[in-house]
Design a protein around this motif. Structure first.
Motif, PDB file in Angstrom:
ATOM      1  N   UNK A 101     -11.497  70.764 -31.905  1.00 58.17           N
ATOM      2  CA  UNK A 101     -12.133  71.979 -31.417  1.00 58.17           C
ATOM      3  C   UNK A 101     -13.329  71.740 -30.521  1.00 58.17           C
ATOM      4  N   UNK A 102     -13.808  70.502 -30.481  1.00 61.04           N
ATOM      5  CA  UNK A 102     -14.903  70.172 -29.563  1.00 61.04           C
ATOM      6  C   UNK A 102     -14.359  69.851 -28.178  1.00 61.04           C
ATOM      7  N   UNK A 103     -15.177  70.099 -27.170  1.00 61.83           N
ATOM      8  CA  UNK A 103     -14.824  69.621 -25.829  1.00 61.83           C
ATOM      9  C   UNK A 103     -14.756  68.097 -25.860  1.00 61.83           C
ATOM     10  N   UNK A 104     -13.998  67.533 -24.925  1.00 62.28           N
ATOM     11  CA  UNK A 104     -13.857  66.080 -24.900  1.00 62.28           C
ATOM     12  C   UNK A 104     -15.219  65.391 -24.807  1.00 62.28           C
ATOM     13  N   UNK A 105     -16.123  65.961 -24.030  1.00 59.28           N
ATOM     14  CA  UNK A 105     -17.446  65.354 -23.846  1.00 59.28           C
ATOM     15  C   UNK A 105     -18.291  65.395 -25.113  1.00 59.28           C
ATOM     16  N   UNK A 106     -17.939  66.261 -26.069  1.00 59.61           N
ATOM     17  CA  UNK A 106     -18.742  66.441 -27.279  1.00 59.61           C
ATOM     18  C   UNK A 106     -18.166  65.732 -28.492  1.00 59.61           C
ATOM     19  N   UNK A 107     -17.080  64.991 -28.328  1.00 58.06           N
ATOM     20  CA  UNK A 107     -16.430  64.340 -29.456  1.00 58.06           C
ATOM     21  C   UNK A 107     -17.088  63.007 -29.791  1.00 58.06           C
ATOM     22  N   UNK A 108     -16.896  62.607 -31.049  1.00 58.18           N
ATOM     23  CA  UNK A 108     -17.428  61.330 -31.533  1.00 58.18           C
ATOM     24  C   UNK A 108     -16.581  60.160 -31.066  1.00 58.18           C
ATOM     25  N   UNK A 109     -15.293  60.411 -30.804  1.00 59.69           N
ATOM     26  CA  UNK A 109     -14.424  59.339 -30.314  1.00 59.69           C
ATOM     27  C   UNK A 109     -13.687  58.592 -31.410  1.00 59.69           C
ATOM     28  N   UNK A 110     -13.400  59.279 -32.518  1.00 60.20           N
ATOM     29  CA  UNK A 110     -12.695  58.615 -33.618  1.00 60.20           C
ATOM     30  C   UNK A 110     -11.288  58.187 -33.228  1.00 60.20           C
ATOM     31  N   UNK A 111     -10.737  58.780 -32.179  1.00 62.65           N
ATOM     32  CA  UNK A 111      -9.382  58.392 -31.758  1.00 62.65           C
ATOM     33  C   UNK A 111      -9.319  56.935 -31.329  1.00 62.65           C
ATOM     34  N   UNK A 112     -10.430  56.386 -30.882  1.00 63.58           N
ATOM     35  CA  UNK A 112     -10.446  54.961 -30.536  1.00 63.58           C
ATOM     36  C   UNK A 112     -10.133  54.127 -31.770  1.00 63.58           C
ATOM     37  N   UNK A 113     -10.665  54.547 -32.929  1.00 63.97           N
ATOM     38  CA  UNK A 113     -10.391  53.826 -34.173  1.00 63.97           C
ATOM     39  C   UNK A 113      -8.933  53.969 -34.583  1.00 63.97           C
ATOM     40  N   UNK A 114      -8.332  55.122 -34.296  1.00 66.31           N
ATOM     41  CA  UNK A 114      -6.892  55.257 -34.519  1.00 66.31           C
ATOM     42  C   UNK A 114      -6.128  54.304 -33.602  1.00 66.31           C
ATOM     43  N   UNK A 115      -6.590  54.188 -32.352  1.00 62.99           N
ATOM     44  CA  UNK A 115      -5.947  53.272 -31.410  1.00 62.99           C
ATOM     45  C   UNK A 115      -6.017  51.834 -31.861  1.00 62.99           C
ATOM     46  N   UNK A 116      -7.141  51.430 -32.476  1.00 61.07           N
ATOM     47  CA  UNK A 116      -7.274  50.068 -33.009  1.00 61.07           C
ATOM     48  C   UNK A 116      -6.180  49.807 -34.043  1.00 61.07           C
ATOM     49  N   UNK A 117      -6.004  50.765 -34.954  1.00 61.66           N
ATOM     50  CA  UNK A 117      -5.002  50.587 -36.010  1.00 61.66           C
ATOM     51  C   UNK A 117      -3.589  50.592 -35.435  1.00 61.66           C
ATOM     52  N   UNK A 118      -3.293  51.540 -34.567  1.00 59.05           N
ATOM     53  CA  UNK A 118      -1.927  51.657 -34.042  1.00 59.05           C
ATOM     54  C   UNK A 118      -1.560  50.476 -33.145  1.00 59.05           C
ATOM     55  N   UNK A 119      -2.532  49.939 -32.429  1.00 59.84           N
ATOM     56  CA  UNK A 119      -2.228  48.726 -31.653  1.00 59.84           C
ATOM     57  C   UNK A 119      -1.794  47.607 -32.588  1.00 59.84           C
ATOM     58  N   UNK A 120      -2.486  47.456 -33.712  1.00 58.17           N
ATOM     59  CA  UNK A 120      -2.127  46.398 -34.654  1.00 58.17           C
ATOM     60  C   UNK A 120      -0.730  46.614 -35.224  1.00 58.17           C
ATOM     61  N   UNK A 121      -0.400  47.856 -35.578  1.00 58.67           N
ATOM     62  CA  UNK A 121       0.935  48.148 -36.104  1.00 58.67           C
ATOM     63  C   UNK A 121       1.999  47.829 -35.058  1.00 58.67           C
ATOM     64  N   UNK A 122       1.795  48.323 -33.849  1.00 62.88           N
ATOM     65  CA  UNK A 122       2.817  48.171 -32.814  1.00 62.88           C
ATOM     66  C   UNK A 122       2.933  46.740 -32.310  1.00 62.88           C
ATOM     67  N   UNK A 123       1.861  45.967 -32.422  1.00 65.49           N
ATOM     68  CA  UNK A 123       1.928  44.552 -32.055  1.00 65.49           C
ATOM     69  C   UNK A 123       2.822  43.753 -32.998  1.00 65.49           C
ATOM     70  N   UNK A 124       2.912  44.197 -34.249  1.00 63.87           N
ATOM     71  CA  UNK A 124       3.615  43.432 -35.273  1.00 63.87           C
ATOM     72  C   UNK A 124       5.120  43.442 -35.048  1.00 63.87           C
TER      73      UNK A 124
END
Length: 428
Positions: A101-124
């Motif tokens: 619900x926040x504008x992109x500029x107002x977000x904390x950026x937790x999706x980057x942490x999701x990207x860290x996890x998903x990269x590891x899964x998909x690399x395997x």
């Protein structure tokens, strides 16, 4: 967790806790001083580095524990499961809800942490193919709608119209107000329609086209697609998992690799595949151009153009970087992706991407001719073998693993935040 990594997991937990405590003491992201931004960035960087080290060692055991009692979890289901079973390894539901619900500029950026996890899964080599297979299965929505579509041959949703006529499924993108600029609703509708076209035994070939627009600049004209909806991105409504990764590993990959579903010839192939035709009116921009790379036949009006304005938008154009060079060669793909080159349908270089160019009034007839050709019994087997040679699953897996993180990082780049704010008014 400690049984797996007594030396590392406490550090992962401690770093994640420090980030949470620091976020709780700081103002909202847009209101932070330069010093505060530097402090939280350093804390997140430390936490992400530790989490990456942990996942590099233990991702397979983590993934097996998450999926051991399932046939496979889709990406968002997987993230929910890991948040519940391994707190601190991905953002919690509370983290994600705070950003929603926040504008992109107002977000904390937790999706980057999701990207860290998903990269590891998909690399395997173990976990990655398993997750990608889960994304190839029909959605529950499509399964529920299949009996009605099989009976009537028609599906109408907010974003698309799917019609079956004489063995051909016509999938028309109908976001007439925004030039078919995709958002999360359209991704959901597109995956549902692709699933139904692949599931319905009465469909032998599928056609993808844009409908007529009510947008003032193109009123009454058909438009293929304006790509990602920048207005929705600016508003914070384009997510890594619900849009960017779901789109690439969901309906687009299903168009290429087929639908993973039990069927009467599963012993021959675990997937159901069908040929796809793209009919391009006016333009195919960004994600619209990406769709052409998934099709077996592309027919375009002579006044149409194609472009992937990745450099202008600041994000990665999905699997466009992975597929475009295969069609055009490396020099043209760099001109298009890095330089923003526009390819007009009638120019010679566009023939690497377009099979037939016709006058706008002749597009319907060209599509019908193409559909009849692709209904030949040998087409499915040959497209299967072509795709096996041109896009091996392991190469796609390695690409999409890196994309999961790089695209997450780009979503929060300062240049992207600035650009989508400026360009948002050009879409819906």
């Amino acid at each position: 967790m400690t049984a797996h990594a007594p030396d590392l997991w406490p550090q992962v937990e401690e770093a994640a806790t420090r980030v949470d405590k620091l976020v709780a003491t700081l103002p909202e992201p847009a209101a932070r001083t330069d010093e505060q931004r530097a402090e939280i960035a350093a804390a997140k960087n430390t936490s992400r580095a530790l989490r990456t080290s942990y996942l590099d060692r233990y991702i397979d055991s983590v993934y097996r524990r998450l999926t051991e009692d399932t046939a496979g979890l889709r990406i968002e289901e997987l993230l929910d499961a890991v948040a519940a079973q391994f707190p601190g390894l991905v953002p919690s539901p509370e983290h994600m809800a705070a950003d929603r619900g926040r504008r992109q500029a107002d977000k904390e950026g937790w999706e980057i942490d999701q990207g860290v996890f998903l990269r590891a899964v998909l690399r395997s080599p173990h976990a990655g193919p398993h997750l990608l297979d889960a994304m190839l299965r029909p959605t529950d929505r499509a399964r529920n709608l299949l009996p009605e579509f099989t009976r009537t041959g028609v599906l109408r949703t907010h974003s698309v119209l799917l019609e079956r006529r004489d063995g051909t499924a016509y999938l028309t993108m109908c976001r007439d107000d925004c030039l078919n600029a995709e958002d999360e609703q359209q991704v959901d509708d597109m995956e549902t329609a692709v699933d139904l076209a692949l599931l319905d035994p009465g469909v032998h070939v599928a056609v993808l086209r844009g409908g007529e627009m009510t947008h003032p600049r193109y009123r009454g004209k058909r438009v293929f697609s304006a790509g990602i909806n920048l207005k929705r991105l600016h508003a914070g409504d384009i997510s890594l998992t619900g849009f960017l990764l779901r789109r690439e590993t969901g309906y687009i990959r299903k168009m290429i690799a087929g639908l993973l579903v039990d069927h009467d010839r599963s012993w021959q192939s675990p997937t159901v595949e069908k040929p796809w035709i793209a009919a391009v009116d006016t333009f195919a921009i960004g994600g619209g151009m990406q769709l052409l790379l998934a099709c077996d036949l592309v027919v375009a009006a002579s006044d149409a153009y194609l472009t992937l304005p990745a450099a202008r938008e600041g994000i990665v154009p999905g699997a466009g970087n992975f597929r475009l060079g295969r069609h055009t060669g490396p020099r043209i793909s760099r001109q298009v992706i890095l330089g923003g080159r526009r390819l007009w349908a009638a120019e010679p270089d566009a023939r690497h991407l377009i099979d037939e160019v016709v006058e706008p009034g002749e597009l319907d007839a060209a599509v019908e001719r193409g559909a009849q050709r692709l209904k030949s019994p040998a087409v499915v087997a040959n497209r299967h073998m072509l795709n096996a040679a041109e896009e091996p699953p392991e190469e796609f897996r390695r690409y999409i693993a890196e994309f999961a993180l790089q695209q997450a990082l780009r979503l929060y780049g300062e240049d992207v935040i600035t650009k989508v704010g400026r360009f948002a008014g050009h879409t819906a």
